[in-house]
Each structure stands twice: as C-alpha cells, then as structure tokens.
Enzyme design. Structure first.
Site, PDB file in Angstrom:
ATOM      1  N   HIS A 187       0.839  -1.199   0.000  1.00 44.46           N
ATOM      2  CA  HIS A 187       0.000   0.000   0.000  1.00 44.46           C
ATOM      3  C   HIS A 187       0.875   1.251   0.000  1.00 44.46           C
ATOM      4  CE1 HIS A 187      -3.932  -1.857   1.827  1.00 44.46           C
ATOM      5  NE2 HIS A 187      -3.441  -2.571   0.840  1.00 44.46           N
ATOM      6  N   TYR A 260       1.863 -12.648  -5.667  1.00 38.93           N
ATOM      7  CA  TYR A 260       0.651 -11.931  -6.069  1.00 38.93           C
ATOM      8  C   TYR A 260       0.782 -10.447  -5.760  1.00 38.93           C
ATOM      9  CZ  TYR A 260      -4.295 -10.581  -6.297  1.00 38.93           C
ATOM     10  OH  TYR A 260      -5.485  -9.957  -6.602  1.00 38.93           O
ATOM     11  N   TYR A 261       1.235 -10.138  -4.560  1.00 41.37           N
ATOM     12  CA  TYR A 261       1.394  -8.732  -4.195  1.00 41.37           C
ATOM     13  C   TYR A 261       2.711  -8.161  -4.714  1.00 41.37           C
ATOM     14  CZ  TYR A 261      -2.947  -8.262  -1.786  1.00 41.37           C
ATOM     15  OH  TYR A 261      -4.291  -8.167  -1.535  1.00 41.37           O
ATOM     16  N   GLN A 262       3.680  -8.994  -4.962  1.00 42.50           N
ATOM     17  CA  GLN A 262       4.884  -8.497  -5.624  1.00 42.50           C
ATOM     18  C   GLN A 262       4.524  -8.003  -7.020  1.00 42.50           C
ATOM     19  OE1 GLN A 262       8.320 -11.039  -5.490  1.00 42.50           O
ATOM     20  NE2 GLN A 262       9.505  -9.776  -6.886  1.00 42.50           N
ATOM     21  N   HIS A 414      -0.167  -9.704   4.686  1.00 41.76           N
ATOM     22  CA  HIS A 414      -0.785 -10.643   3.753  1.00 41.76           C
ATOM     23  C   HIS A 414      -0.269 -12.066   3.936  1.00 41.76           C
ATOM     24  CE1 HIS A 414      -3.231  -7.876   1.484  1.00 41.76           C
ATOM     25  NE2 HIS A 414      -2.218  -7.051   1.362  1.00 41.76           N
ATOM     26  N   HIS A 416       0.319 -15.881   5.500  1.00 39.33           N
ATOM     27  CA  HIS A 416      -0.496 -16.967   6.044  1.00 39.33           C
ATOM     28  C   HIS A 416       0.323 -17.750   7.072  1.00 39.33           C
ATOM     29  CE1 HIS A 416      -3.577 -17.265   2.495  1.00 39.33           C
ATOM     30  NE2 HIS A 416      -3.438 -16.043   2.960  1.00 39.33           N
ATOM     31  N   ASP A 434      -2.570 -24.905  -2.895  1.00 36.92           N
ATOM     32  CA  ASP A 434      -2.675 -23.898  -1.843  1.00 36.92           C
ATOM     33  C   ASP A 434      -3.965 -23.144  -2.117  1.00 36.92           C
ATOM     34  OD1 ASP A 434      -2.417 -21.214  -0.560  1.00 36.92           O
ATOM     35  OD2 ASP A 434      -0.479 -22.013   0.069  1.00 36.92           O
ATOM     36  N   ARG A 439     -11.396 -14.169  -1.322  1.00 36.45           N
ATOM     37  CA  ARG A 439     -11.802 -12.862  -1.827  1.00 36.45           C
ATOM     38  C   ARG A 439     -12.147 -13.003  -3.304  1.00 36.45           C
ATOM     39  NH1 ARG A 439      -7.817  -7.520  -2.441  1.00 36.45           N
ATOM     40  NH2 ARG A 439      -9.422  -6.081  -3.180  1.00 36.45           N
ATOM     41  N   HIS A 465      -3.734 -25.406   4.561  1.00 37.97           N
ATOM     42  CA  HIS A 465      -2.541 -25.617   3.744  1.00 37.97           C
ATOM     43  C   HIS A 465      -2.021 -27.041   3.911  1.00 37.97           C
ATOM     44  CE1 HIS A 465      -2.855 -21.325   4.719  1.00 37.97           C
ATOM     45  NE2 HIS A 465      -2.341 -21.111   3.531  1.00 37.97           N
ATOM     46  N   GLU A 665     -11.906 -44.147 -24.498  1.00 38.27           N
ATOM     47  CA  GLU A 665     -12.342 -44.744 -23.231  1.00 38.27           C
ATOM     48  C   GLU A 665     -11.346 -45.778 -22.714  1.00 38.27           C
ATOM     49  OE1 GLU A 665     -16.356 -46.031 -24.163  1.00 38.27           O
ATOM     50  OE2 GLU A 665     -17.154 -44.085 -23.512  1.00 38.27           O
TER      51      GLU A 665
END
Length: 738
Positions: A187, A260-262, A414, A416, A434, A439, A465, A665
């Site tokens: 942020h 993800y946040y990087q 963030h 875990h 994972d 959200r 996890h 099959e």
C-alpha cells in the site's frame, strides 16, 4: 477553457520526461508502421481510448466499494487518461490532449468538494476511492497523463490543476494518511510513488523528498496499528520509497508478501524507477541494493507455473499471471535497463503487447530482429528477508512437475500461517493446491470485492494448507505479531543432480517446544513413468500432541486401500482455527500398513502412498462448513491424523502416472508403481526410507538430519541398516538396493 496553446520560439519543451521522453517519442515516431508488436499495441490503445472519448467524460461522486460503479468508473478514467496522454505524444492528435485536460479539469472541480469516502471499511480511506491505496493508483497513472500534456497546457491551467487537484491530492494521501504512507507495505509503495511521480512532473522538491524518505514526523504514526494488529511503523524503521525497497525485498528479488502482491507492487516500483532514471539519473536507482528491482522481475517470472500463473503464496488470487498489465511494464523495463536479456523477449512475445514508451519500443524492435531466446524456468531457491536470511521459497522442477515449498518469513499483513507448506503442479495444473485468498477481487456481490471474513477464519489458518497442524491450532496461534518475529530455517536446497533434487527446512517456533523438519525430494528414475515426490515430515516435541497432515488434492477420488465410513449427516471437523470450515465426509482407521489414495485430475492419475501406524485416523474432508453464503470453494482434502504422540514421522510418496482418453475410453497405467514404503531407520541423526516397487525393485533414501555439509571432510556418513553398511558423502543419498 483554452484550446491548444502554440509554443513561441522563446519557450522550450521540458515534457514528457517521466516515462515517455522527448528523445523516445521522436524515435517511436520514426519507426511507426515498421515495428509490428509496437504498432499493434498502439492500435489497441487507440481503439480503447477512442471508444471512451465517444462515450464522454464522467466523473461521478464516489460512493462504492471495489467492484461498484463509481469505483470502476474512476479506475477506468485514470487508465484511459494515461493511455490518452501517450497517444497525444505519439500521434500528435489534439483530441487526446483535450480529453485528458477536460478530465483533469472535471476532477479539479470535484476534488475540493469531496469528504472522506463514505465507505468506512479501510484503515486509510481515500476520497475518490474507498481506500487511499486506490487514490494512489489514480495519481500514479494520472501523473503520467499530466506529464504528457504539460507543455500543451496553458500556465493558467497548470496552476489551477496543481493548486486545486494535484498538491491537495498528494498531501491527503501522505500527511493526511500517515498510517498509510509511513509504513513498509505494498500500500505504502503505491502512496510513496504517487507522491513522487507528481513531484517529478511539478518539479516539487519537498514532495519528492517525502516520497523517497517518508514523512519525517514519527509522532504521526506512533502506536498506530493496521487491520491485522501490527504496528504501522516500528521505532527507527526506514520508510518511504527507499524503505520499501530495503526491507521487503531479499537480495534475490523475492518480495516477502508473495508473488501476487509483488506483481501488484512491481508496477509502482519500476515505473517510478524509470521516471527517476529519466529525471534524476544521479540517483542510479536501478543499481540500488545491487540491482534488486531488476532481480525482482526475474524472481517474479520464476514464481509462475507452466502457464505463467503466479504460485498463490500467502494472500493471492489464483489465475493472476505475467499476462497482467503490470508484468508487461515490468518485462519491458527489465529488458531496457537490465542488459537486454534475450530471454525476457520470450515472455514479451507470449504477452503479445508492449508498453507504449521507450522500453516497449526497444522490446518490439528486438523481437522484430528475432533476438528472443527461450525463458527456461529451472529449479530455484528465492531467499526471503532483507538480508536473505529469513528462510526462502524453494521450487523444484523436473519434466512437467513443479513443487513449491514455503519455508519463509510471515510475509507482512498478507502472510499466512503455513510454515513448511507445499503445493504441486503438473504442466501448469494444480494437483495439490494452496487455497490462496478468500476474496472475489472487484466482484461487488461478494463483500464489495474486498477480503471476506473467511480469509481470516479459513484461508490464513494452517489447516487450509498442506502442512503439519498440532492440536488443531494454527502456527503461532494465528497471531500476526508473533508470526512476524519468526521464520523457518533452511536446512538444505540441493538441485545439483537433476534426477535427485532435495529441499529441507526446519520450523521450531510455530509450536513452542516442538521441532518440525520437512524434507521433500523430486526424484526421476527410469523405473517410473514420471518423476515422483518423496515427502518426509519429522516431528519432535516435549509433550504429547495430536498431529494432522492434510493434502488438498484436486480431482476425483478413485480408490483407497483402506475402508472408511461416510456419515449420513455432515458435521464440521472442529470448532476453530479453520477446522470449523471443514466437513468430515469420511473416516477410516489405519491397520498399520501403507495407506494408498488414488485419484484422477484432467485425465491424469495420481497416487499418494503413505506410511501409517496402526490406529492413525484417515480423514476425508471437504471445505465449506459454516459458510452459509458459499464464500468458500467446496474442494476436498485427505488428512492423516496421529494422536497422542510426542514424536512422529509422516512419510509419503506422490506418483503421477498414466492417462485416460474419454474418446477411446482407455485408461492407461491407472495404478501407481509403489508397493511399499518402510521406515528402516529413524533417530535424531539419520532417517532411512526403503521404497519397494510392484516389480520388487528396492531403493533406499537416507537423510542426515543434523549435518547438511557437502564437503568431503565433514560430509562423510556411514550407517548400519539391515545388516548392511551404507556409506555416502553429503547430507542425503538415494540408491537402488540389489
């Protein structure tokens, strides 16, 4: 309102200078029509902005959370302004400058009238958006648009915009929200960069200093805590842009919050670095901390699966990938400023678009000249912590398999509570998952698009996890402050032999008085169709405990070798720490032999074979209990539970094998090759495992638990097992037994 102003001969253009440069614009214009990837990217941006111009300008009074109309409208506005500014510079069409100017004037009229955003969910509310973070997004992009039309505007227009909009905006997200601005967090990075970008456009030294070093008055944030209860700013902590460069990044470029946040933070980090390089080259920002920003791009690309999706470490929405707009910018900047690595061109080709600036042009030209080389992702360890001494993320790769092992630090707010957890991918498909975050980002129907309460009650909890849980309690009791003080310790990461790759780490703080060591090996042997995973979890405790080891498999259960009962009525597995969100769908009891668990996913078969003791509980579970509005995905888990043990050892092998064709099959090689796994030696110093295949071939894997030395002097080992003396060098050995 004045139309375009014609510069006199006595006036000199100084803009654009942030991202686009005057020299870069001239070079782009000279090559237009001859650089396919750049030309295509330009046409796409033009079509998008032209459509917005036809719709007209709308600057609504803010009222919504993320996903709501006003939120999305203001977000769309800043993205379109940035693109329109670029189009004006490249195409020399006043239509785009007029659009940006009129939009900015509308904001300059609106902004002074705005109270704090009416939605009260954020610890730092914005004015245009529900949180100051999104206000900062707006200013980062809008600063670029302003830079592009700066010289085109009249001085009167610039003075009005800076007095009524930009300076108050920068003051509000910084001095007006010190708890947001003066901390180390993604942020704050956005806030620091927002203030810094507009400072560079306006040549405002005071704002630039604030952006680089933070607000100097520590009293503003003394004792303040964030939503997770952590202190906003610790005593003596470095803040501002440099503080956010120093602390969260490891020397390898890993960002402690996770990929993800990087990915999210890398855009402001790199776009501001590019602006500083253009305007303040004396800062040599790309050389700072041994070039950590450029290393970070490489780290991010290595934190993706075969499809380019980021591994969901800590809070992370699955499906985010290097195809995002942030990574397009990152790859182009890293190529331009990082020595023009031809492997980055391979990623840019896959992204199929470039940034509309100097860096994007360089990438597009190089691709046209066929300079690209394949970006090959290999096994890699990415250290965590400012000094690289707070654990790591270890990634083992062999053929199509990717094993992601987490033995890192908490990861800020963030993070875990999942020390020594892992996930497994096959050709980009999650096999053992994972969960990621709870959200639905920017989907208004789900909590306004923001974090759901289940992110705390489920997704962050340890049981969510693939790692060990003691007494149905999360690591560090789920306490953020406690978790932030500790990290797992690397024991070894060895990928010297591509057929025998081993990673091992130790955790001694998650449960006081308990030591957990997890060793994972990715083994490739000609007797097996594909590489297989060997997983060893050793637990030593001062007290007796119950231990759970879950495996969150995806796909359809086919067969087990143990009997289990399924209840007529589903009940929750526990009362708290995430257990309240698990249904108990089945329960079996081990007879003391190996447990086999076989399932199918995307027409591939998987078999998990585990060493179990007599009386161990074998739980079939499913996510979704105590979730009346269906916020959680209803996905399965297999849990091995050992009760009333001080010390325990969990041994498992996961095989990937066979295929199924819905057309013919035919099911080929639908059963695993493991016949038996046995612990043939286990003490404080050594653990030895015997693996037997169905054709009665045998292998031993032996691990030195207290000596990870590889040298010939200190790394020599000898162990007497089953009337046989085993000698080896280094911390482990895998060998066939005749």
């Amino acid at each position: 309102m004045a139309q375009q102003r014609i510069l006199t001969h006595n006036e000199v253009k100084h803009h654009p200078k942030l991202i686009l440069t005057q020299k870069g614009v001239a070079e782009i214009k000279s090559k237009l029509g001859n650089i396919p990837l750049f030309d295509t990217s330009l046409e796409e941006a033009k079509a998008e902005v032209d459509a917005e111009i036809r719709l007209g300008i709308e600057v609504p009074v803010p009222k919504d959370l993320s996903g709501g109309y006003t939120h999305e409208r203001h977000k769309r506005n800043f993205l379109m302004m940035q693109k329109a500014g670029v189009l004006f510079q490249i195409l020399e069409d006043d239509t785009y400058a007029i659009y940006v100017r009129d939009m900015l004037m509308a904001y300059a009229k609106l902004y002074p009238t705005l109270p704090i955003h009416p939605q009260e969910r954020s610890y730092a509310r914005g004015k245009l958006f529900w949180q100051a973070l999104n206000d900062s997004n707006w200013l980062v992009y809008t600063s670029q648009a302003y830079d592009c039309i700066y010289d085109w505007l009249s001085k009167e227009d610039r003075d009005l915009l800076e007095k009524d909009l930009f300076r108050p905006f920068a003051d509000y997200i910084s001095i007006g929200n010190p708890q947001f601005f003066n901390r180390v967090h993604n942020h704050s990075t956005w806030g620091n960069v927002a203030v810094g970008m507009i400072a560079l456009v306006m040549d405002d030294a005071e704002l630039l200093d604030r952006a680089l070093y933070g607000i100097k008055d520590d009293k503003l944030t003394a004792g303040m805590r964030d939503n997770d209860g952590g202190l906003i700013k610790k005593e003596g902590q470095k803040v501002g842009f440099y503080g956010n460069l120093d602390e969260p990044f490891s020397p390898d470029g890993y960002y402690t919050e996770g990929p993800y946040y990087q990915r999210y933070a890398m855009y402001p980090f790199l776009i501001f670095a590019q602006a500083l390089e253009n305007v303040k080259p004396e800062l040599k920002i790309f050389e700072y901390k041994d070039g950590v920003l450029l290393k970070a791009v490489n780290a991010l690309l290595n934190l993706t699966d075969a499809d380019g999706d980021f591994f969901p470490i800590n809070d992370a929405q699955k499906g985010m990938s290097y195809f995002s707009r942030e990574l397009v910018t990152c790859v182009d900047i890293a190529y331009y400023y990082g020595g023009q690595n031809p492997e980055l061109l391979d990623i840019a080709q896959k992204q199929n678009r470039v940034s509309l600036d100097d860096t994007g042009l360089s990438v597009a030209v190089a691709i046209k000249e066929e300079k690209a080389k394949p970006f090959v992702k290999k096994s890699i360890e990415l250290r965590d912590g400012q000094m690289g001494d707070e654990g790591a993320i270890g990634i083992l790769r062999s053929d199509d398999l990717e094993l992601v092992f987490k033995y890192a630090a908490q990861g800020l707010s963030h993070g875990h509570y999942d020390k020594l957890s892992f996930s497994l991918y096959n050709a980009g498909q999650e096999v053992l998952q994972d969960y990621g975050l709870a959200r639905y980002v920017n989907i208004e129907q789900k909590g306004g698009g923001n974090y759901l309460k289940e992110n705390t009650t489920w997704a962050k909890q340890t049981i969510a996890h693939n790692t060990l849980v003691q007494n149905e309690t999360s690591h560090f009791k789920g306490d953020y402050e406690t978790g932030s003080q500790h990290h797992s310790e690397k024991y070894l990461f060895n990928v010297d032999d591509e057929n025998l790759q081993v990673v091992s780490a130790i955790e001694e703080n998650a449960y006081p008085g308990t030591k957990i060591q997890r060793t994972m090996a990715l083994i490739k042997d000609e007797n097996f169709e594909n590489p297989f995973v060997l997983d060893i979890v050793k637990v030593n405790s001062a007290t007796s405990n119950n231990y759970d080891l879950p495996f969150y498999y995806l796909g359809q259960l086919l067969q087990t070798n143990f009997k289990y009962e399924t209840p007529k009525t589903l009940t929750q597995l526990g009362d708290s720490n995430g257990y309240q969100h698990l249904y108990k769908e089945g329960l079996g009891i081990s007879d003391g032999n190996n447990t086999s668990f076989n399932w199918m996913l995307n027409n591939t078969f998987y078999t998990l074979t585990s060493v179990t003791s007599k009386g161990d509980e074998l739980v079939l579970a499913r996510i979704g209990a105590n979730d009346p509005v269906f916020n959680l995905r209803r996905e399965p888990a297999f849990i091995i539970r050992k009760k009333d043990k001080k010390d325990a050892i969990f041994i498992s092998i996961l095989e990937t094998h066979g295929s199924y064709s819905p057309v013919s099959e035919f099911a080929l090689n639908a059963y695993g090759q493991i016949k038996n796994i046995a612990v043939i030696h286990d003490d404080e110093d050594y653990t030895a495992i015997e693996i037997t295949s169905k054709d009665d071939k045998k292998w031993w894997f032996v691990m030195a638990n207290n000596n990870n030395n590889n040298s010939s002097n200190d790394g020599q080992h000898q162990l007497y097992i089953n009337d046989t003396t085993v000698k080896w060098e280094g911390p482990f050995v895998f060998k066939p037994i005749n």
